[in-house]
Design an enzyme around this catalytic site. Structure first.
Site, mmCIF file in Angstrom:
data_model
loop_
_atom_site.group_PDB
_atom_site.id
_atom_site.type_symbol
_atom_site.label_atom_id
_atom_site.label_comp_id
_atom_site.label_asym_id
_atom_site.label_seq_id
_atom_site.Cartn_x
_atom_site.Cartn_y
_atom_site.Cartn_z
ATOM 1 N N GLY A 1 0.780 -1.237 0.000
ATOM 2 C CA GLY A 1 0.000 0.000 0.000
ATOM 3 C C GLY A 1 0.810 1.283 0.000
ATOM 4 O O GLY A 1 0.313 2.322 0.433
ATOM 5 N N SER A 2 2.054 1.256 -0.535
ATOM 6 C CA SER A 2 2.814 2.514 -0.529
ATOM 7 C C SER A 2 2.274 3.497 -1.568
ATOM 8 O O SER A 2 2.307 4.714 -1.350
ATOM 9 C CB SER A 2 4.308 2.260 -0.733
ATOM 10 O OG SER A 2 4.576 1.867 -2.057
ATOM 11 N N ASN A 3 1.754 3.009 -2.679
ATOM 12 C CA ASN A 3 1.136 3.930 -3.645
ATOM 13 C C ASN A 3 -0.157 4.514 -3.093
ATOM 14 O O ASN A 3 -0.444 5.697 -3.299
ATOM 15 C CB ASN A 3 0.879 3.217 -4.980
ATOM 16 C CG ASN A 3 2.113 3.189 -5.850
ATOM 17 O OD1 ASN A 3 2.535 4.212 -6.360
ATOM 18 N ND2 ASN A 3 2.723 2.014 -5.981
ATOM 19 N N MET B 1 -3.543 -7.332 -7.137
ATOM 20 C CA MET B 1 -3.053 -8.422 -7.974
ATOM 21 C C MET B 1 -4.181 -9.348 -8.435
ATOM 22 O O MET B 1 -4.185 -10.536 -8.142
ATOM 23 C CB MET B 1 -1.982 -9.217 -7.212
ATOM 24 C CG MET B 1 -0.761 -8.385 -6.882
ATOM 25 S SD MET B 1 0.001 -7.690 -8.387
ATOM 26 C CE MET B 1 1.445 -6.893 -7.716
ATOM 27 N N ARG B 2 -5.155 -8.749 -9.112
ATOM 28 C CA ARG B 2 -6.239 -9.559 -9.646
ATOM 29 C C ARG B 2 -6.724 -8.878 -10.922
ATOM 30 O O ARG B 2 -6.688 -7.651 -11.007
ATOM 31 C CB ARG B 2 -7.367 -9.588 -8.620
ATOM 32 C CG ARG B 2 -8.187 -10.848 -8.657
ATOM 33 C CD ARG B 2 -9.246 -10.818 -7.589
ATOM 34 N NE ARG B 2 -9.022 -11.796 -6.547
ATOM 35 C CZ ARG B 2 -9.919 -12.084 -5.622
ATOM 36 N NH1 ARG B 2 -11.072 -11.482 -5.601
ATOM 37 N NH2 ARG B 2 -9.665 -12.991 -4.699
ATOM 38 N N ASN C 1 -4.675 2.063 -13.049
ATOM 39 C CA ASN C 1 -3.711 1.137 -12.444
ATOM 40 C C ASN C 1 -2.318 1.721 -12.583
ATOM 41 O O ASN C 1 -2.057 2.509 -13.487
ATOM 42 C CB ASN C 1 -3.770 -0.206 -13.176
ATOM 43 C CG ASN C 1 -2.817 -1.232 -12.594
ATOM 44 O OD1 ASN C 1 -2.679 -1.345 -11.370
ATOM 45 N ND2 ASN C 1 -2.136 -1.986 -13.459
ATOM 46 N N HIS D 1 1.712 0.448 -12.958
ATOM 47 C CA HIS D 1 2.484 -0.757 -13.277
ATOM 48 C C HIS D 1 3.972 -0.389 -13.342
ATOM 49 O O HIS D 1 4.333 0.628 -13.936
ATOM 50 C CB HIS D 1 2.010 -1.328 -14.612
ATOM 51 C CG HIS D 1 2.694 -2.605 -14.953
ATOM 52 N ND1 HIS D 1 2.368 -3.803 -14.355
ATOM 53 C CD2 HIS D 1 3.719 -2.868 -15.791
ATOM 54 C CE1 HIS D 1 3.155 -4.754 -14.824
ATOM 55 N NE2 HIS D 1 3.989 -4.219 -15.698
HETATM 56 C C1 GAR Z 1 4.055 -1.358 -7.144
HETATM 57 O O1 GAR Z 1 5.382 -1.399 -7.592
HETATM 58 C C2 GAR Z 1 3.087 -1.456 -8.321
HETATM 59 O O2 GAR Z 1 3.533 -0.764 -9.453
HETATM 60 C C3 GAR Z 1 3.077 -2.940 -8.561
HETATM 61 O O3 GAR Z 1 3.059 -3.507 -7.278
HETATM 62 C C4 GAR Z 1 3.704 -2.622 -6.365
HETATM 63 C C5 GAR Z 1 2.746 -2.341 -5.243
HETATM 64 O O4 GAR Z 1 3.355 -1.609 -4.220
HETATM 65 N N1 GAR Z 1 1.950 -3.322 -9.338
HETATM 66 C C6 GAR Z 1 1.966 -4.296 -10.240
HETATM 67 O O5 GAR Z 1 2.937 -4.990 -10.469
HETATM 68 C C7 GAR Z 1 0.647 -4.494 -10.976
HETATM 69 N N2 GAR Z 1 0.816 -5.379 -12.086
HETATM 70 P P1 GAR Z 1 2.507 -0.854 -3.134
HETATM 71 O O6 GAR Z 1 1.493 -1.884 -2.586
HETATM 72 O O7 GAR Z 1 3.493 -0.477 -2.085
HETATM 73 O O8 GAR Z 1 1.827 0.300 -3.780
#
Ligand code: GAR
Length: 203
Positions: free
Chosen positions: A14-16, A88-89, A104, A106
């Site tokens: 959940g950092s984003n 992740m779904r 989203n 990526h």
């Molecule tokens: C992030 O790097 C995001 O870009 C990636 O998962 C991480 C989640 O980090 N997403 C994917 O790979 C989607 N296909 P977060 O939970 O700290 O935001």
């Protein structure tokens, strides 16, 4: 101008999500996080949401029934934009037809390296530049219209974690910016392309 209500869907850290929450503390930021939905009970993102006094909900299950519950909840909360942040779904076309717009983030320069382990794919491919992409979600995997992208150099000795960390710092800038552009009505989708319009006057 009021803040538009956004929902964030998470599966992990959940950092984003946190970066968007932090951006929205500025009263001039045009969106606020109203609801966080996780498909994993143990996702650290849920706890982070609770700490911010944001409703964070774990919804168990899979498939259409799970998507129905999500749609009910986002309708109840009047959510106007859904942001997938480490979610992740893959969402079904039926869900996307009924949901508000979905974005989203990526960790690669799409269309390169969609799917899982994008940073590992980039290192293994030997690219010199990777980065991150914020895009609208369609029914494919990481295939929807691109809103913003930013490149990051790949150093030849990078391992997956080092590259992921460098990309993540950029993600935290790009995602709040993309949400802001959407909330200010500055995004216009023309087929595959997302045009960024000039900001209209304030107010
Ligand atoms: C992030 O790097 C995001 O870009 C990636 O998962 C991480 C989640 O980090 N997403 C994917 O790979 C989607 N296909 P977060 O939970 O700290 O935001």
């Amino acid at each position: 101008m009021g803040q538009k209500k956004i929902g964030i869907m998470v599966s992990g850290r959940g950092s984003n999500m946190q970066a968007i929450i932090e951006a929205s503390r500025d009263p001039n930021y045009p969106a606020r996080v109203e609801l966080v939905i996780s498909n994993r009970e143990e996702a650290p993102a849920l706890e982070k949401a609770w700490k911010e006094n944001i409703e964070g909900v774990f919804i168990p299950g899979i498939g259409r029934e799970w998507e129905r519950k999500v749609l009910d909840l986002i309708n109840e909360h009047g959510i106007e934009l859904l942001c997938l942040a480490g979610f992740m779904r893959v969402l079904s076309p039926e869900f996307l037809a009924q949901a508000p717009p979905v974005m989203n983030i990526h960790p690669s320069l799409l269309p390169a390296f969609p799917g899982l382990n994008a940073q590992k794919q980039a290192i293994e491919h030997g690219v010199k530049i990777s980065g991150c992409t914020v895009h609208f979600v369609d029914s494919g995997v990481d295939s929807g219209p691109i809103i913003l992208q930013k490149g990051v150099e790949v150093n030849q000795d990078d391992d997956e974690e080092e590259l992921a960390e460098r990309i993540l710092r950029i993600e935290h800038q790009l995602y709040p910016r993309a949400v802001e552009l959407w909330a200010r009505d500055q995004l216009e989708i023309e087929g595959r392309k997302v045009r960024i319009k000039e900001e209209k006057g304030h107010g």
